[in-house]
Design an enzyme around this catalytic site. Sequence first.
Site, PDB file in Angstrom:
ATOM      1  N   GLY A   9       0.828  -1.219   0.000  1.00  5.98           N
ATOM      2  CA  GLY A   9       0.000   0.000   0.000  1.00  5.98           C
ATOM      3  C   GLY A   9       0.852   1.254   0.000  1.00  5.98           C
ATOM      4  CB  ALA A  10       4.241   1.885  -1.152  1.00  8.12           C
ATOM      5  NE  ARG A  35      -4.299   4.024  -6.034  1.00  7.88           N
ATOM      6  CZ  ARG A  35      -4.671   4.889  -5.096  1.00  7.88           C
ATOM      7  NH1 ARG A  35      -5.320   5.975  -5.436  1.00  7.88           N
ATOM      8  NH2 ARG A  35      -4.387   4.661  -3.832  1.00  7.88           N
ATOM      9  CE1 TYR A 149      -9.897  -0.504   8.598  1.00  5.45           C
ATOM     10  CE2 TYR A 149     -10.565   0.758  10.533  1.00  5.45           C
ATOM     11  CZ  TYR A 149      -9.607   0.425   9.589  1.00  5.45           C
ATOM     12  OH  TYR A 149      -8.349   0.994   9.648  1.00  5.45           O
ATOM     13  N   PRO A 179      -2.887   3.112  15.094  1.00  7.41           N
ATOM     14  CG  PRO A 179      -1.959   3.887  13.109  1.00  7.41           C
ATOM     15  CD  PRO A 179      -2.561   2.664  13.735  1.00  7.41           C
ATOM     16  N   GLY A 180      -4.931   6.042  15.742  1.00  6.03           N
ATOM     17  CA  GLY A 180      -6.301   6.556  15.736  1.00  6.03           C
ATOM     18  C   GLY A 180      -6.477   7.489  14.548  1.00  6.03           C
ATOM     19  N   GLY A 183      -5.209  12.001   9.316  1.00  9.68           N
ATOM     20  CA  GLY A 183      -5.567  12.658   8.059  1.00  9.68           C
ATOM     21  C   GLY A 183      -4.426  12.569   7.057  1.00  9.68           C
TER      22      GLY A 183
HETATM   23  P1  NDP Z   1      -4.917   5.084   2.070  1.00 15.37           P
HETATM   24  O1  NDP Z   1      -6.275   4.815   1.510  1.00 15.37           O
HETATM   25  O2  NDP Z   1      -4.328   6.428   1.880  1.00 15.37           O
HETATM   26  O3  NDP Z   1      -3.886   4.008   1.500  1.00 15.37           O
HETATM   27  C1  NDP Z   1      -4.234   2.653   1.426  1.00 15.37           C
HETATM   28  C2  NDP Z   1      -3.190   1.914   0.619  1.00 15.37           C
HETATM   29  O4  NDP Z   1      -3.590   0.529   0.592  1.00 15.37           O
HETATM   30  C3  NDP Z   1      -3.087   2.392  -0.802  1.00 15.37           C
HETATM   31  O5  NDP Z   1      -1.726   2.462  -1.168  1.00 15.37           O
HETATM   32  C4  NDP Z   1      -3.782   1.310  -1.609  1.00 15.37           C
HETATM   33  O6  NDP Z   1      -3.125   1.138  -2.858  1.00 15.37           O
HETATM   34  C5  NDP Z   1      -3.535   0.084  -0.734  1.00 15.37           C
HETATM   35  N1  NDP Z   1      -4.531  -0.961  -0.998  1.00 15.37           N
HETATM   36  C6  NDP Z   1      -5.846  -0.969  -0.693  1.00 15.37           C
HETATM   37  N2  NDP Z   1      -6.421  -2.093  -1.177  1.00 15.37           N
HETATM   38  C7  NDP Z   1      -5.438  -2.792  -1.802  1.00 15.37           C
HETATM   39  C8  NDP Z   1      -5.389  -4.018  -2.505  1.00 15.37           C
HETATM   40  N3  NDP Z   1      -6.479  -4.786  -2.719  1.00 15.37           N
HETATM   41  N4  NDP Z   1      -4.208  -4.429  -3.010  1.00 15.37           N
HETATM   42  C9  NDP Z   1      -3.096  -3.679  -2.843  1.00 15.37           C
HETATM   43  N5  NDP Z   1      -3.064  -2.522  -2.194  1.00 15.37           N
HETATM   44  C10 NDP Z   1      -4.237  -2.082  -1.677  1.00 15.37           C
HETATM   45  O7  NDP Z   1      -5.027   4.704   3.630  1.00 15.37           O
HETATM   46  P2  NDP Z   1      -4.033   4.964   4.871  1.00 15.37           P
HETATM   47  O8  NDP Z   1      -2.679   5.254   4.405  1.00 15.37           O
HETATM   48  O9  NDP Z   1      -4.708   5.919   5.787  1.00 15.37           O
HETATM   49  O10 NDP Z   1      -4.098   3.548   5.582  1.00 15.37           O
HETATM   50  C11 NDP Z   1      -3.022   2.613   5.563  1.00 15.37           C
HETATM   51  C12 NDP Z   1      -3.313   1.538   6.596  1.00 15.37           C
HETATM   52  O11 NDP Z   1      -3.423   2.113   7.876  1.00 15.37           O
HETATM   53  C13 NDP Z   1      -4.606   0.764   6.357  1.00 15.37           C
HETATM   54  O12 NDP Z   1      -4.380  -0.589   6.685  1.00 15.37           O
HETATM   55  C14 NDP Z   1      -5.575   1.416   7.321  1.00 15.37           C
HETATM   56  O13 NDP Z   1      -6.597   0.529   7.701  1.00 15.37           O
HETATM   57  C15 NDP Z   1      -4.652   1.736   8.473  1.00 15.37           C
HETATM   58  N6  NDP Z   1      -5.078   2.815   9.361  1.00 15.37           N
HETATM   59  C16 NDP Z   1      -5.457   4.044   8.873  1.00 15.37           C
HETATM   60  C17 NDP Z   1      -5.840   5.041   9.758  1.00 15.37           C
HETATM   61  C18 NDP Z   1      -6.315   6.381   9.291  1.00 15.37           C
HETATM   62  O14 NDP Z   1      -7.018   7.070  10.067  1.00 15.37           O
HETATM   63  N7  NDP Z   1      -5.959   6.835   8.110  1.00 15.37           N
HETATM   64  C19 NDP Z   1      -5.785   4.857  11.218  1.00 15.37           C
HETATM   65  C20 NDP Z   1      -5.384   3.516  11.603  1.00 15.37           C
HETATM   66  C21 NDP Z   1      -5.021   2.560  10.713  1.00 15.37           C
HETATM   67  P3  NDP Z   1      -3.852   0.933  -4.275  1.00 15.37           P
HETATM   68  O15 NDP Z   1      -5.207   1.566  -4.189  1.00 15.37           O
HETATM   69  O16 NDP Z   1      -2.925   1.586  -5.254  1.00 15.37           O
HETATM   70  O17 NDP Z   1      -3.901  -0.550  -4.437  1.00 15.37           O
HETATM   71  C1  8X3 Z   2      -8.727   4.174  11.226  1.00 12.29           C
HETATM   72  C2  8X3 Z   2      -9.107   4.817  12.516  1.00 12.29           C
HETATM   73  O1  8X3 Z   2     -11.118   5.403  13.991  1.00 12.29           O
HETATM   74  O2  8X3 Z   2     -11.302   5.861  11.602  1.00 12.29           O
HETATM   75  O3  8X3 Z   2      -8.323   2.869  11.435  1.00 12.29           O
HETATM   76  O4  8X3 Z   2     -11.416   3.609  12.424  1.00 12.29           O
HETATM   77  S1  8X3 Z   2     -10.812   4.902  12.626  1.00 12.29           S
END
Ligand code: NDP
Ligand code: 8X3
Length: 249
Positions: A9-10, A35, A149, A179-180, A183
């Site tokens: 997910g980079a 992507r 989720y 993390p919580g 953004g």
């Molecule tokens: P983003 O939506 O910005 O990034 C998500 C990444 O996951 C993208 O690079 C996307 O890449 C990749 N991804 C999603 N589905 C797939 C798939 N089927 N195959 C490959 N790659 C996939 O989210 P965040 O950076 O915010 O989140 C990253 C992680 O942190 C997640 O696991 C999320 O649940 C967790 N998290 C997020 C929080 C938040 O508040 N933002 C808080 C706590 C945890 P692409 O679409 O190119 O495949």
């Molecule tokens: C993302 C944090 O509180 O939106 O994992 O579910 S929350």
Amino acid sequence: MSKIALVTGATAGFGKAIAERLVRDGYRVIATGRRQERLDALAAQLGKALLPLRLDMMDKAAIAALPDALPAEWQEVDILVNNAGLALGISKAQESDVSDWERMIATNVTGMVELTRALLPGMVARDRGHIVSLGSTAGIYPYVGGNVYGATKAFVEQFMRNLRCDLLGRNVRVTNIAPGLCGGSEFSNVRLRDNAKAAAVYEGTHPLLPDDIAETVSWIVNLPPHVNINQIEMMPICQAAGGLSVVKG
Ligand code: NDP
Ligand code: 8X3
């Protein structure tokens, strides 16, 4: 040769920030996501230290084939950052779309465990490695609409804890980061499927940012090898867990 990290997910959010930070720290980074154009842009930005690799976390065959499909000089993965993941929807369980649930489970749970299983034997054989996974406070504290989720993130937490047991006596570290509110990523855009509603989630807050997560990953992986951070729970100062609820009458 510098150590190798594979970050899933980079292409956005945390994963992009983690890949950038680890390259800055001197690692070679395999960056995955679906992507391709985002992966290519990251490779153009970070140069030879980054290997872009298209990988869909719901593609079981591609995950199983990944260790052998890597170029020879990229096969000894030292750090796996299980970051790819998503939330879909915020409806109560009784109103949720089952196909959203299936995609969250397939990505956050099934894809994550399959990739971990694919890379773990190499780490054990080399007696060096680190699995860092992105759980969430949603896996610790329940909230309305968090149903599946949050359950996928509770799975991540317990899987990491159980891996620590299986790996006791090996020099392979395991960490869950929970993390919580964060953004600066596409998390809420994906979840709510509405950019205005996504922006409103963070209005008037000072949330965590992807660089805060990258800083945390950098600290965890660069600690002396005898130190294992089992779990980190982190929130912005503007957030705290709610209390229990009671309905009267
Ligand atoms: P983003 O939506 O910005 O990034 C998500 C990444 O996951 C993208 O690079 C996307 O890449 C990749 N991804 C999603 N589905 C797939 C798939 N089927 N195959 C490959 N790659 C996939 O989210 P965040 O950076 O915010 O989140 C990253 C992680 O942190 C997640 O696991 C999320 O649940 C967790 N998290 C997020 C929080 C938040 O508040 N933002 C808080 C706590 C945890 P692409 O679409 O190119 O495949
Ligand atoms: C993302 C944090 O509180 O939106 O994992 O579910 S929350």
